[in-house]
Design a protein around this motif. Structure first.
Motif, PDB file in Angstrom:
ATOM      1  N   GLU A  83       6.432  36.377 -45.836  1.00  0.00           N
ATOM      2  CA  GLU A  83       6.551  37.291 -46.971  1.00  0.00           C
ATOM      3  C   GLU A  83       7.950  37.241 -47.579  1.00  0.00           C
ATOM      4  N   ALA A  84       8.978  37.086 -46.746  1.00  0.00           N
ATOM      5  CA  ALA A  84      10.351  36.982 -47.253  1.00  0.00           C
ATOM      6  C   ALA A  84      10.507  35.763 -48.151  1.00  0.00           C
ATOM      7  N   LEU A  85       9.879  34.647 -47.769  1.00  0.00           N
ATOM      8  CA  LEU A  85       9.945  33.434 -48.593  1.00  0.00           C
ATOM      9  C   LEU A  85       9.146  33.602 -49.882  1.00  0.00           C
ATOM     10  N   ALA A  86       7.998  34.264 -49.787  1.00  0.00           N
ATOM     11  CA  ALA A  86       7.178  34.469 -50.982  1.00  0.00           C
ATOM     12  C   ALA A  86       7.908  35.328 -52.013  1.00  0.00           C
ATOM     13  N   LYS A  87       8.670  36.295 -51.535  1.00  0.00           N
ATOM     14  CA  LYS A  87       9.408  37.165 -52.457  1.00  0.00           C
ATOM     15  C   LYS A  87      10.436  36.389 -53.268  1.00  0.00           C
ATOM     16  N   LEU A  88      10.905  35.269 -52.735  1.00  0.00           N
ATOM     17  CA  LEU A  88      11.871  34.438 -53.450  1.00  0.00           C
ATOM     18  C   LEU A  88      11.205  33.541 -54.495  1.00  0.00           C
ATOM     19  N   GLY A  89       9.900  33.438 -54.427  1.00  0.00           N
ATOM     20  CA  GLY A  89       9.197  32.616 -55.409  1.00  0.00           C
ATOM     21  C   GLY A  89       8.563  31.363 -54.848  1.00  0.00           C
ATOM     22  N   PHE A  90       8.702  31.122 -53.549  1.00  0.00           N
ATOM     23  CA  PHE A  90       8.031  29.970 -52.949  1.00  0.00           C
ATOM     24  C   PHE A  90       6.512  30.132 -52.998  1.00  0.00           C
ATOM     25  N   GLU A  91       5.826  29.011 -53.086  1.00  0.00           N
ATOM     26  CA  GLU A  91       4.394  28.961 -52.819  1.00  0.00           C
ATOM     27  C   GLU A  91       4.250  28.731 -51.318  1.00  0.00           C
ATOM     28  N   VAL A  92       3.878  29.780 -50.602  1.00  0.00           N
ATOM     29  CA  VAL A  92       3.999  29.776 -49.143  1.00  0.00           C
ATOM     30  C   VAL A  92       2.643  29.574 -48.467  1.00  0.00           C
ATOM     31  N   THR A  93       2.635  28.647 -47.517  1.00  0.00           N
ATOM     32  CA  THR A  93       1.551  28.525 -46.548  1.00  0.00           C
ATOM     33  C   THR A  93       2.112  28.943 -45.205  1.00  0.00           C
ATOM     34  N   ALA A  94       1.390  29.775 -44.484  1.00  0.00           N
ATOM     35  CA  ALA A  94       1.839  30.228 -43.166  1.00  0.00           C
ATOM     36  C   ALA A  94       0.671  30.088 -42.198  1.00  0.00           C
ATOM     37  N   PHE A  95       0.930  29.469 -41.046  1.00  0.00           N
ATOM     38  CA  PHE A  95      -0.184  29.256 -40.125  1.00  0.00           C
ATOM     39  C   PHE A  95       0.146  29.744 -38.723  1.00  0.00           C
ATOM     40  N   ASP A  96      -0.904  30.043 -38.015  1.00  0.00           N
ATOM     41  CA  ASP A  96      -0.796  30.395 -36.600  1.00  0.00           C
ATOM     42  C   ASP A  96      -2.063  29.908 -35.918  1.00  0.00           C
ATOM     43  N   ILE A  97      -1.953  29.600 -34.648  1.00  0.00           N
ATOM     44  CA  ILE A  97      -3.126  29.149 -33.902  1.00  0.00           C
ATOM     45  C   ILE A  97      -4.048  30.312 -33.577  1.00  0.00           C
ATOM     46  N   SER A  98      -3.526  31.548 -33.658  1.00  0.00           N
ATOM     47  CA  SER A  98      -4.287  32.731 -33.280  1.00  0.00           C
ATOM     48  C   SER A  98      -5.057  33.305 -34.469  1.00  0.00           C
ATOM     49  N   PRO A  99      -6.383  33.299 -34.438  1.00  0.00           N
ATOM     50  CA  PRO A  99      -7.150  33.944 -35.496  1.00  0.00           C
ATOM     51  C   PRO A  99      -6.837  35.433 -35.627  1.00  0.00           C
ATOM     52  N   THR A 100      -6.555  36.078 -34.497  1.00  0.00           N
ATOM     53  CA  THR A 100      -6.212  37.499 -34.539  1.00  0.00           C
ATOM     54  C   THR A 100      -4.910  37.718 -35.296  1.00  0.00           C
ATOM     55  N   ALA A 101      -3.922  36.861 -35.075  1.00  0.00           N
ATOM     56  CA  ALA A 101      -2.645  36.991 -35.791  1.00  0.00           C
ATOM     57  C   ALA A 101      -2.843  36.803 -37.289  1.00  0.00           C
ATOM     58  N   ILE A 102      -3.626  35.810 -37.676  1.00  0.00           N
ATOM     59  CA  ILE A 102      -3.859  35.559 -39.105  1.00  0.00           C
ATOM     60  C   ILE A 102      -4.582  36.743 -39.746  1.00  0.00           C
ATOM     61  N   ALA A 103      -5.597  37.276 -39.073  1.00  0.00           N
ATOM     62  CA  ALA A 103      -6.301  38.450 -39.605  1.00  0.00           C
ATOM     63  C   ALA A 103      -5.358  39.644 -39.709  1.00  0.00           C
ATOM     64  N   TRP A 104      -4.448  39.756 -38.763  1.00  0.00           N
ATOM     65  CA  TRP A 104      -3.456  40.836 -38.754  1.00  0.00           C
ATOM     66  C   TRP A 104      -2.543  40.710 -39.972  1.00  0.00           C
ATOM     67  N   CYS A 105      -2.094  39.488 -40.253  1.00  0.00           N
ATOM     68  CA  CYS A 105      -1.268  39.246 -41.452  1.00  0.00           C
ATOM     69  C   CYS A 105      -1.998  39.673 -42.715  1.00  0.00           C
ATOM     70  N   GLN A 106      -3.244  39.257 -42.825  1.00  0.00           N
ATOM     71  CA  GLN A 106      -4.021  39.561 -44.032  1.00  0.00           C
ATOM     72  C   GLN A 106      -4.275  41.060 -44.176  1.00  0.00           C
ATOM     73  N   GLN A 107      -4.354  41.757 -43.054  1.00  0.00           N
ATOM     74  CA  GLN A 107      -4.522  43.205 -43.089  1.00  0.00           C
ATOM     75  C   GLN A 107      -3.215  43.888 -43.494  1.00  0.00           C
ATOM     76  N   ARG A 108      -2.102  43.379 -42.980  1.00  0.00           N
ATOM     77  CA  ARG A 108      -0.800  43.974 -43.298  1.00  0.00           C
ATOM     78  C   ARG A 108      -0.411  43.748 -44.753  1.00  0.00           C
ATOM     79  N   PHE A 109      -0.761  42.574 -45.282  1.00  0.00           N
ATOM     80  CA  PHE A 109      -0.319  42.191 -46.631  1.00  0.00           C
ATOM     81  C   PHE A 109      -1.540  41.807 -47.481  1.00  0.00           C
ATOM     82  N   PRO A 110      -2.387  42.770 -47.812  1.00  0.00           N
ATOM     83  CA  PRO A 110      -3.644  42.444 -48.492  1.00  0.00           C
ATOM     84  C   PRO A 110      -3.465  41.846 -49.886  1.00  0.00           C
ATOM     85  N   ASP A 111      -2.344  42.112 -50.526  1.00  0.00           N
ATOM     86  CA  ASP A 111      -2.115  41.600 -51.880  1.00  0.00           C
ATOM     87  C   ASP A 111      -1.122  40.432 -51.895  1.00  0.00           C
ATOM     88  N   SER A 112      -0.888  39.844 -50.746  1.00  0.00           N
ATOM     89  CA  SER A 112       0.115  38.789 -50.625  1.00  0.00           C
ATOM     90  C   SER A 112      -0.297  37.513 -51.361  1.00  0.00           C
TER      91      SER A 112
END
Length: 230
Positions: A83-112
């Motif tokens: 999110e810090a990189l996205a705020k600067l204007g980057f087109e950001v891809t962020a990955f994790d091996i954990s499906p739970t972590a990715i779902a957690w990100c999407q829940q925390r930042f629904p409009d990201s």
């Protein structure tokens, strides 16, 4: 449930990592840890719910244009660095091996604007080859055993685009002897593999992990030069 103390968390991480190694699935324990947390970030030892301070410091003191640039966050956890990189204007891809972590990100930042995806550092998608102008790797290499280190470092170097930047934060050790872990701190020879793969070290700073420990960490900025073809 009472919140686990840091020592209990550390022991749980070591137990999960050991079990995963015994099953020849060294990165499987991340999903177990995130799932066991049940939405409580205090049960994820590296989750601070804020960008890593040494990433934020680098972004503050190295002004550059992020517009039109692509960034990748390796092992993104709960998404604060992405999110810090996205705020600067980057087109950001962020990955994790954990499906739970990715779902957690999407829940925390629904409009990201960040593209959060499930992916494995041990099997980087081929379409990411030379695909990112800025790559951030924070303490993922050290979380995996030494017999995987060279292949992981090769994979990370491969996804940095020509004239791109790689920023790494990791624990380091003074010797080439295999340390106990996890985490398994990186040696000078292991870090040198990145330069052997064509990345140029631009800047390195060292800091302690916390005031309570003497664990050394480094933040290293690398640049991948454009290869000229004659």
């Amino acid at each position: 449930m009472l919140e686990q103390q840091p020592e209990q968390l550390r022991l749980r991480v070591q137990q999960l990592a050991t079990e995963a190694l015994e099953k020849s699935s060294p990165s499987a324990w991340f999903e177990v840890l995130y799932a066991e947390a049940k939405g409580d970030a205090a049960q994820v030892p590296w989750a601070k719910l804020a960008p890593h301070p040494y990433l934020q410091d680098w972004l503050t003191n190295h002004p550059f244009s992020a517009q039109g640039k692509k960034a990748l966050v390796i092992g993104c956890g709960l998404g604060d660095d992405a999110e810090a990189l996205a705020k600067l204007g980057f087109e950001v891809t962020a990955f994790d091996i954990s499906p739970t972590a990715i779902a957690w990100c999407q829940q925390r930042f629904p409009d990201s604007t960040v593209k959060y995806v499930i992916a494995d550092l041990l099997a980087i998608p081929s379409e990411w080859h030379l695909g990112f102008d800025f790559v951030f790797e924070c303490r993922n290499i050290q979380a995996l055993p030494l017999n995987l280190r060279s292949s992981i470092i090769n994979s990370i170097a491969d996804i940095v685009a020509p004239s791109g930047t790689l920023l790494i934060i990791t624990r380091v050790r003074d010797t080439e002897m295999e340390p106990s872990g996890p985490p398994w701190s990186l040696s000078n020879a292991e870090l040198a593999e990145l330069e052997n793969l064509g990345l140029h070290k631009v800047e390195q700073i060292e800091f302690l992990e916390s005031q309570e420990t003497d664990v050394r960490q480094v933040r290293i900025q690398y640049h991948k030069p454009v290869k000229l073809i004659y």
